[in-house]
Scaffold this active site. Structure first.
Site, PDB file in Angstrom:
ATOM      1  N   ARG F  95      15.417 -37.418 -18.220  1.00 47.37           N
ATOM      2  CA  ARG F  95      14.357 -36.943 -17.313  1.00 47.37           C
ATOM      3  C   ARG F  95      13.179 -36.353 -18.091  1.00 47.37           C
ATOM      4  NH1 ARG F  95      13.731 -39.009 -13.434  1.00 47.37           N
ATOM      5  NH2 ARG F  95      11.575 -39.102 -14.120  1.00 47.37           N
ATOM      6  N   LYS F 132      -9.289 -28.748 -18.415  1.00 50.41           N
ATOM      7  CA  LYS F 132      -8.467 -28.616 -17.203  1.00 50.41           C
ATOM      8  C   LYS F 132      -7.202 -29.446 -17.389  1.00 50.41           C
ATOM      9  CE  LYS F 132     -12.212 -27.424 -14.052  1.00 50.41           C
ATOM     10  NZ  LYS F 132     -12.905 -27.696 -12.777  1.00 50.41           N
ATOM     11  N   LYS F 164     -21.152 -20.973 -21.414  1.00 48.75           N
ATOM     12  CA  LYS F 164     -21.094 -21.269 -19.983  1.00 48.75           C
ATOM     13  C   LYS F 164     -21.824 -20.199 -19.161  1.00 48.75           C
ATOM     14  CE  LYS F 164     -17.622 -23.701 -18.762  1.00 48.75           C
ATOM     15  NZ  LYS F 164     -16.326 -24.269 -18.360  1.00 48.75           N
ATOM     16  N   GLU F 192     -22.682 -26.049 -27.932  1.00 48.78           N
ATOM     17  CA  GLU F 192     -22.996 -26.714 -26.677  1.00 48.78           C
ATOM     18  C   GLU F 192     -23.337 -25.662 -25.642  1.00 48.78           C
ATOM     19  OE1 GLU F 192     -19.961 -29.367 -25.237  1.00 48.78           O
ATOM     20  OE2 GLU F 192     -21.130 -29.889 -23.450  1.00 48.78           O
ATOM     21  N   ASP F 215     -24.564 -29.527 -15.800  1.00 50.41           N
ATOM     22  CA  ASP F 215     -23.373 -29.217 -15.012  1.00 50.41           C
ATOM     23  C   ASP F 215     -23.650 -29.275 -13.516  1.00 50.41           C
ATOM     24  OD1 ASP F 215     -20.665 -28.491 -14.819  1.00 50.41           O
ATOM     25  OD2 ASP F 215     -21.257 -26.440 -14.306  1.00 50.41           O
TER      26      ASP F 215
END
Lengths: 284, 284, 284, 284, 284, 284
Positions: F95, F132, F164, F192, F215
């Site tokens: 599994r 994410k 950000k 960035e 964004d």
């Protein structure tokens, strides 16, 4: 050091050095490519733990053979270890292996240097390490000291009693501290005590200390302490360790005084620089 | 560094230093005894990560307050951190804390020293660390470099592309290696390449390298490489890093040539010796 | 034991006892419910490490206060520890805490029992543990021995030299083994040797052993060994430990012979059964 | 148990037993020396997990072959496992392996003893373990119980619902607790409830409990509870477990009453003493 | 989930997301800066484990309060959790917290969706998860299923017997496999068996299986199996689980047939997308 | 990914899936039984990390050979990996292996799908992942993205600067934030910045950002931003990334606008469902 334990340490260090892999190598080196490589000394020194590292690397899937014995001296250009196997693995492990081998060789080399000075003056005296050691590598560092000819001293806070100034400050008195420790400590462990005055060396020895450390004393004060111990008939009942501020420049002066042990953090805190590099010799 | 992560690292190191506890302290210091203590610099240097360690120690149940700012210079006798709480804890943690703070201060101090030399010659040039770092402490060591005024350079094999001799040996050619890397690497990462010949610097720059490392070149060869890059109109398109065999003795000669970055393992491999000790000030 | 280290051990054990949580409690006990509880002895014995566990539980978010001192005797019905806080946490931790406290109390109780027998015969003789200890709990088990009045003996293979039959088989000879060990071991560690013949005890002592263990000897053979050592003037130069097949039934016979130490695995391998339970006293 | 998981557990335990290596062996046994050894039972008992340990030791680089089947009885002198390989490794692992094998054999032996008593009286009744188990070894301990012929019972707090006195105290009522649990628990898990009064056994069974544990009841009270369940036509709808204060002396009395399961912590808390030793047979 | 265990998991995940720290935040946000922030749902869904995460974050030094109850539905714009404390910590933990909360909400939401479909058709039928779950988060994922109204099913391979095709292939026969399992399994665990033919359902039930899983059967085949079980008087003796290829499109068809449980991996493998973001509300 | 590191991850996951072993298999499958098995795709998709998993399984004692290349497309029925060895091991690992391979194939498949859409419109544009990502599997997930044809983007908070909204809120201004970051960041890392207004894209580029992320802009706003950058002569000086709310339905519209990179969390958050199963082919 058990090679499986070292292998798992190396993996942990590689994970630190490549949390998401060796992105350069993965871009440029095809999967499944094999190579032969060699680790070469780029400066002289005493190598340490090469065979331990080689055994661990075998567990990690590489061919690895030491080319010099641990504790041996190498020169610039000496091949230290032969490696073979998956090119990506070898490049991934390269820096980690070199960082360890260089550090440990540096420690062994510095130890050997100080041991040689001491032996030339007084072959009976041991050179010992301290616990001033970079965290996480204690067992290897202590082994490097031994390979350099030094005495490991205690490994940790758990394997010998060492009563220091802060303990005495709390207990209130050297003698009381030693007597308490002797009566409470396991018979399997030695009791050492750090003193800064010659008279305290005598009191510590009389109270039953196995080892007396003369801490941060000048050579003349050390001489005085040794003299006092002899006069009181205690010199043979204790191991006398001298410590504090000792390095290659002043160690001979202490060795001449004939203590049993000289300990110095210089061998672990200021290792010699022993440079090594990994060179790919053949693409298979 | 997140203080909870550092706290768990410290616990791990303490476990190494006391696998079965601090047997001396447990024999001599009564449970529940509180003390105030201070960490004192015993030599001069630049301190690093004192506030990180203090925050971690608070999580571990001690009172701890930094007495100097990280990156500040201290002198022999300067109190670096104040500690309070359970005497047994403080003595158990003593050596581990000191070993870290001394190592990191040693790195920050050596970095500062080299940065000062470089700045006095050419304030534009950055001094950067390498990955020649003792395993297990990477994040702290890189932070100490930054606090000393240095550039951390890449942290690991995962955060920038650095094409080295062994990669080129496998790919077969500098230019090809750079082009492959540029096309395959993430746009988020820079591509650096190590060259040993001035002409290769030009080829690498032309192929699109973000950074060219002139490795193990003499100052005159570095000058030649920089000249070539200018002549080809490539000087502004690449960051030029000089590396290999550079230390406090020869760094000025390189700085004068006006590269962008000078990297040296000396700052992490041969830290200055900054001595500190922990002293109990008051029994409560 | 440092409470943060114990807290993380307890968490690890709780994870073993509840890999997906305490499903009964989560079904039946509402989130946020607080209770007061008490750990009660259900049989008599000597408690151990109660304060260590209480400190660790505080770190894990519970109120916890020891109600008896470590090393004290309790009877059926004695309240050992008071607990308060989140009902789910207390029920989740219940079994783990009880399992540890019961095991450690069982060890302390058995140790005390044997120590009491020995003291009634010969108060000078120490009772010591061995390394026959369930894996994973070494530090706590050794502390329980100490709280019961026993000597911890060495904690591990790293803190004292103990030359056993298998080592002698490889080296070839008791004396040679002791001499080798004395010359190579750190001055910080004692050298002990296990012998099965009285004459070997003398040879070991003469070769410089700090401790001689008379292994698996009958009382009369132990007497013979002690006599021989005295006759050779060596009795005061070595610690004599008697070991092998000793339990509460025959320990007095050995104690009368006046060795320095009697070690027995019975205290860690067959702990007394000390039962405890956790009872919720008040729902808040 | 998966051998790689056990191998990593063994390494962890060896690290506890030798944080800085086996200093005696490293001083006396040359690197690279090979030996053959055998683990011998020194008292009789039922062995457990020998093949698991052997498989794990192979992963750790030793030759290892079980010489008896798990669950088999051995006598004093029976060879249990053959070992071969590096002498240093074998001596380093010796105590850890023996400590585990002795503990597990002790548990299997005690289980077998009680199972035999029960079977002689009532072969239908199962003997089950509890969660009173030393922390860190749960999976192995439960396997030893099974090898001794016992029922493992639930492994942890996560694999079956067991409503105990403290839960009922919070919920307020046995029946309500069982109904709540039945409606909320996964269909994959059984619901067991502990009762101390025969009438509660009936109420619990009626509320749908899969298993009713009669806790700390005298044999006559157990008989009463079973009778009541029969009278109410509930006996076949529940598994009846008897628990609390049961050992080899009184287990037969309970077995005669024909419950389904008798559980006792004696099999894990007071294992029989099964002694084993490792003997080097040949130096290679 | 115990908040200290979750806290240590979160730290581990943060270490994965920031092996050398959050370099952006460390460059731009001054040490010691405090903020208030809120986690906001950016799409609708059922939230899960918000209070668990909040409790864990408190242990990690932040203020954290859930603003909605676990299992509640939120809409775009709903504030889910309030956070306060050190700005650097909050930004460091941001992505990790959001990734977990979004995943768990997605699972709870999808579970709720399928539960609602099933309930509208047949309120008696349970919707259960499988073990098709992303590794490392099992306990949280299963809790999210429960919060969505689903049944967790077994947590792992250790808490219930589930005989699958591969087991039957080895044993040779369904009935034999069930009988073996029933006789050997602990009385504390249920025995479930997977069958693909209606006739095997009958054989399994007759052999004593507690649960029969009808695997990969069409609705008509499921109907046939249920009918057969009823005819043989076995329907009430087993729990019937239907599984294999079931999702929101066909679940109603199965629910109408009145099995006891419908299990589907869709709820853990294809969670709904529930978006959340962390917004700084106030600089302190 | 280094196979030893992956092997230890797999063991950790297996421990989660079987804290006390695979109780079904241990009851039914005899020890020592060998089998051959195959992992089969039950739906179409792009496989990922099959060779990594196979290498890790070999370290864990199984025979394992990939039958398709990583990044290749498979169809329902394609055999993906061949396995051989101990039946208990294979069933224990089943599994866990399937869960990983299915997740990673799902990610690679979704990535490929979006990459194909983008390439059909504008072959120059890269498709990149975000952070994410489910915690604990970052390195594998990013590798699956790459195998699907995507760009990994930064791996963590430590390998590139990404300014950000929350950072800008604290610093106060986009330009200031970029300038601060450029002057303080290592030369080895790119800077960035995320902007939500076209005018801010220009300001960021002018301030020296290496990458500008547009964004949550509509296609027309993206077009405006690109136009503005061109007009100011900045288009070639920055990499332009478009992000926020992009999925297979709208990605073509963005790709046409000719940004450099389109990043989307859809590829890691909503992987395609790629089903696989393990089938035993032969009992040995």
């Amino acid at each position: 050091m058990d090679p499986h334990i070292l292998a798992s340490k190396i993996l942990e260090w590689v994970r630190e050095d490549a949390p998401f892999g060796d992105i350069t190598t993965e871009l440029l080196v095809p999967e499944g490519r094999s190579v032969e490589a060699v680790i070469i000394a780029k400066s002289s020194g005493v190598v340490a733990c090469v065979s331990d590292v080689a055994r661990a690397l075998k567990i990690l899937g590489l061919e690895a053979a030491p080319l010099v014995g641990d504790g041996e001296e190498v020169r610039r250009g000496t091949a230290v270890m032969k490696l073979g196997g998956d090119a990506r693995s070898i490049l991934l492990f390269e820096r980690t292996i070199l960082n360890i081998l260089m550090l440990l060789a540096g420690i062994a080399t510095k130890t050997r240097k100080i041991v040689d000075i001491v032996r030339s003056v007084n072959p009976r005296v041991r050179v010992a390490a301290t616990r001033k050691v970079v965290p996480g590598l204690r067992a290897l560092v202590k082994k490097a000291v031994a390979l350099g000819g030094g005495d490991t001293h205690r490994f940790s806070l758990s394997d010998a009693i060492l009563i220091k100034d802060n303990h005495i400050a709390i207990v209130g008195d050297v003698e009381k501290a030693v007597r308490l420790a002797k009566s409470r400590a396991s018979f399997a462990h030695k009791v050492e005590v750090e003193v800064t005055e010659p008279s305290d060396a005598v009191r510590a020895a009389r109270a039953g200390a196995d080892i007396v450390m003369l801490d941060n004393m000048s050579p003349s004060k050390v001489a005085e302490a040794l003299e006092l111990l002899k006069r009181e008939g205690l010199r043979d009942r204790v191991v006398v360790e001298v410590s504090g501020g000792i390095d290659e420049d002043n160690v001979a002066a202490y060795a001449k005084l004939d203590p049993d042990v000289i300990s110095t953090s210089v061998i672990t805190m200021k290792p010699e620089r022993v440079d090594m590099s990994l060179e790919i010799e053949r693409l298979l």
